[in-house]
Design a protein around this motif. Structure first.
Motif, PDB file in Angstrom:
ATOM      1  N   THR A 130       2.974  35.181  39.796  1.00 32.79           N
ATOM      2  CA  THR A 130       3.639  36.492  39.765  1.00 32.79           C
ATOM      3  C   THR A 130       3.390  37.225  41.079  1.00 32.79           C
ATOM      4  N   ALA A 131       2.139  37.223  41.517  1.00 30.69           N
ATOM      5  CA  ALA A 131       1.791  37.880  42.780  1.00 30.69           C
ATOM      6  C   ALA A 131       2.379  37.122  43.976  1.00 30.69           C
ATOM      7  N   PHE A 132       2.290  35.799  43.952  1.00 28.90           N
ATOM      8  CA  PHE A 132       2.762  34.975  45.074  1.00 28.90           C
ATOM      9  C   PHE A 132       4.265  35.178  45.318  1.00 28.90           C
ATOM     10  N   PHE A 133       5.055  35.092  44.239  1.00 30.62           N
ATOM     11  CA  PHE A 133       6.506  35.223  44.409  1.00 30.62           C
ATOM     12  C   PHE A 133       6.910  36.661  44.757  1.00 30.62           C
ATOM     13  N   ALA A 134       6.090  37.641  44.352  1.00 31.68           N
ATOM     14  CA  ALA A 134       6.392  39.044  44.659  1.00 31.68           C
ATOM     15  C   ALA A 134       6.378  39.304  46.168  1.00 31.68           C
ATOM     16  N   VAL A 135       5.589  38.519  46.915  1.00 35.75           N
ATOM     17  CA  VAL A 135       5.503  38.729  48.366  1.00 35.75           C
ATOM     18  C   VAL A 135       6.204  37.620  49.151  1.00 35.75           C
ATOM     19  N   ASN A 136       6.907  36.732  48.423  1.00 32.94           N
ATOM     20  CA  ASN A 136       7.626  35.627  49.062  1.00 32.94           C
ATOM     21  C   ASN A 136       9.008  36.148  49.464  1.00 32.94           C
ATOM     22  N   GLU A 137       9.055  36.755  50.646  1.00 28.19           N
ATOM     23  CA  GLU A 137      10.215  37.538  51.080  1.00 28.19           C
ATOM     24  C   GLU A 137      11.513  36.732  51.024  1.00 28.19           C
ATOM     25  N   ILE A 158      -6.671  40.678  38.877  1.00 27.13           N
ATOM     26  CA  ILE A 158      -7.318  41.214  40.081  1.00 27.13           C
ATOM     27  C   ILE A 158      -7.346  40.140  41.174  1.00 27.13           C
ATOM     28  N   SER A 159      -7.711  38.916  40.782  1.00 20.95           N
ATOM     29  CA  SER A 159      -7.750  37.816  41.754  1.00 20.95           C
ATOM     30  C   SER A 159      -6.365  37.540  42.330  1.00 20.95           C
ATOM     31  N   ALA A 160      -5.321  37.655  41.503  1.00 24.60           N
ATOM     32  CA  ALA A 160      -3.953  37.423  41.981  1.00 24.60           C
ATOM     33  C   ALA A 160      -3.625  38.362  43.147  1.00 24.60           C
ATOM     34  N   LEU A 161      -4.007  39.632  43.006  1.00 23.13           N
ATOM     35  CA  LEU A 161      -3.770  40.611  44.081  1.00 23.13           C
ATOM     36  C   LEU A 161      -4.597  40.274  45.321  1.00 23.13           C
ATOM     37  N   MET A 162      -5.838  39.862  45.110  1.00 21.09           N
ATOM     38  CA  MET A 162      -6.724  39.548  46.236  1.00 21.09           C
ATOM     39  C   MET A 162      -6.215  38.343  47.026  1.00 21.09           C
ATOM     40  N   LEU A 163      -5.678  37.354  46.320  1.00 21.29           N
ATOM     41  CA  LEU A 163      -5.274  36.104  46.978  1.00 21.29           C
ATOM     42  C   LEU A 163      -4.064  36.287  47.897  1.00 21.29           C
TER      43      LEU A 163
END
Length: 408
Positions: free
Chosen positions: A76-83, A148-153
């Motif tokens: 979820t976090a990874f794809f959110a920043v995968n422009e 929390i870890s998802a955001l940190m990574l």
């Protein structure tokens, strides 16, 4: 597949290599996707890690992560920043019942574009990858540490890094520290002071090989086996005395249940303390909830009571683990009570035989109950569910002299 487990062996000896930590592997897989010049050794062969790897390498619009909760949070976090990339992230029926709202709202604070395809707060979710400029976010501290870890990574790749304010009492601190340590291993600057975590931006890292330590959660079942055996010596590899994994607390916990641990040359040898006198135990498992199932089953097998607290996250795992434990242990003749965050087992000297243990699509239910076969024959339903984290589990049980025969 239903397995009848039993054994005539009470003196157990074996050397067992355990696959790499699922927790470390999934964090490192995401970091490798962000920094491709990192190479990984001894990665987990679990379903969860395979699913994570496939999702990170693929380019499909619909990404199905099945039962893999860690993958759901991290991706979820990874794809959110995968422009420029748009995906629908979905999973099994159970996954659509596991909340994701806290993480989605945290990412939205940063400027992410995420919407719900069906029920608000739950997968499937549609994610439109964005360039993230904002860096400050607050998130409840008593939720799954994976949020929390998802955001940190993802933070090193954000233009301004990230500053996370944790609101309330923090759960599963060892898993947060594991994520920090892996970031630090790649020379990514971090800090964790009070309730504030900072991860600084870093666009590139030096080429590096990262070796994944074996999985401590998987080791827990062997601690249980040694505790329940008459005599035992089991050597597991590859383990470090100063582990990043919270479940390494098993060493101290099982010392109170008659298991001695010795580290040598990256291996861990477990032996039975033959002078051990069983007595009721109390453990606070806020930092190590994944080993609660193993501990309570060990206590039943030893004929001792236990009171376990700090278990509130178990209700949103692969199943509601507290309720599942109550139902299955009662079938075995146990007297057990549960609340939203605790479990109490009353000591008993008898265990019902040939009971069918339902596993609820939960790998840890299957493996936690397996050691009881040292006391009574036991049937594990849908035994193949162990592949989620430990595909070789039944073969390793056979190395210890357990017989596992398929039945209807």
């Amino acid at each position: 597949m239903n397995l009848l487990l039993q054994t005539t062996h009470s003196n157990l000896q074996a050397d067992i290599p355990v696959t790499g930590s699922k927790s470390e592997t999934n964090r490192l897989l995401l970091l490798k996707a962000l920094f491709p010049n990192v190479t990984l050794v001894n990665t987990s062969n679990s379903d969860d890690s395979e699913v994570m790897q496939t999702a990170l390498k693929g380019n499909e619009e619909i990404v199905d992560i099945h039962h893999a909760g860690t993958a759901m949070r991290f991706l979820t976090a990874f794809f959110a920043v995968n422009e420029g990339r748009e995906v629908v992230l979905t999973g099994s029926q159970r996954m659509t019942e596991r909340p994701i709202k806290v993480l989605v709202e945290a990412l939205e604070q940063l400027g992410a574009k995420i919407s719900y395809e069906k029920e608000v707060g739950y997968p499937p979710i549609r994610i439109k990858g964005q360039k993230i400029i904002a860096s400050k976010v607050s998130i409840p501290a008593n939720v799954s540490s994976q949020y929390i870890s998802a955001l940190m990574l993802i933070a090193p790749k954000l233009e301004n890094g990230i500053e996370i304010t944790l609101v309330g009492e923090i759960t599963s601190v060892p898993y947060i520290k594991m994520t920090l340590a892996l970031l630090n291993d790649l020379d990514i600057k971090t800090s964790f002071e009070g309730n504030v975590i900072k991860v600084y931006p870093k666009q590139e890292v030096e080429t590096k090989e990262m070796v994944v330590e074996s999985d401590w959660s998987s080791a827990s079942y062997f601690f249980s086996i040694v505790a329940l055996a008459d005599t035992a010596s089991i050597t597991l590899s590859s383990y470090k005395e100063n582990s990043l994994q919270g479940d390494s607390a098993l060493v101290e916990i099982y010392k109170q249940m008659g298991v001695n641990s010795q580290f040598e040359n990256n291996s861990l040898t477990l032996t039975k303390d033959t002078n051990f006198k069983p007595q009721t135990v109390n453990f606070e498992l806020n930092n190590t909830p994944d080993i609660a199932q193993t501990i309570v089953v060990t206590c039943l097998g030893l004929g001792i009571g236990c009171h376990l607290t700090g278990l509130h996250t178990l209700k949103i795992k692969e199943t509601d683990r507290l309720e599942a434990l109550r139902i299955e242990l009662t079938k075995l003749g146990a007297t057990i009570s549960v609340t939203n965050d605790s479990l109490t087992l009353v000591a008993t000297s008898t265990i019902n035989q040939n009971v069918k243990i339902a596993t609820y699509n939960d790998h840890r239910m299957a493996m936690a109950f397996a050691p009881l076969a040292l006391k009574v024959p036991i049937i594990i339903e849908n035994a193949e569910v162990v592949s989620k984290s430990y595909p070789d589990f039944w073969e390793d049980m056979k190395k210890l002299g357990f017989s596992a025969s398929e039945i209807n």
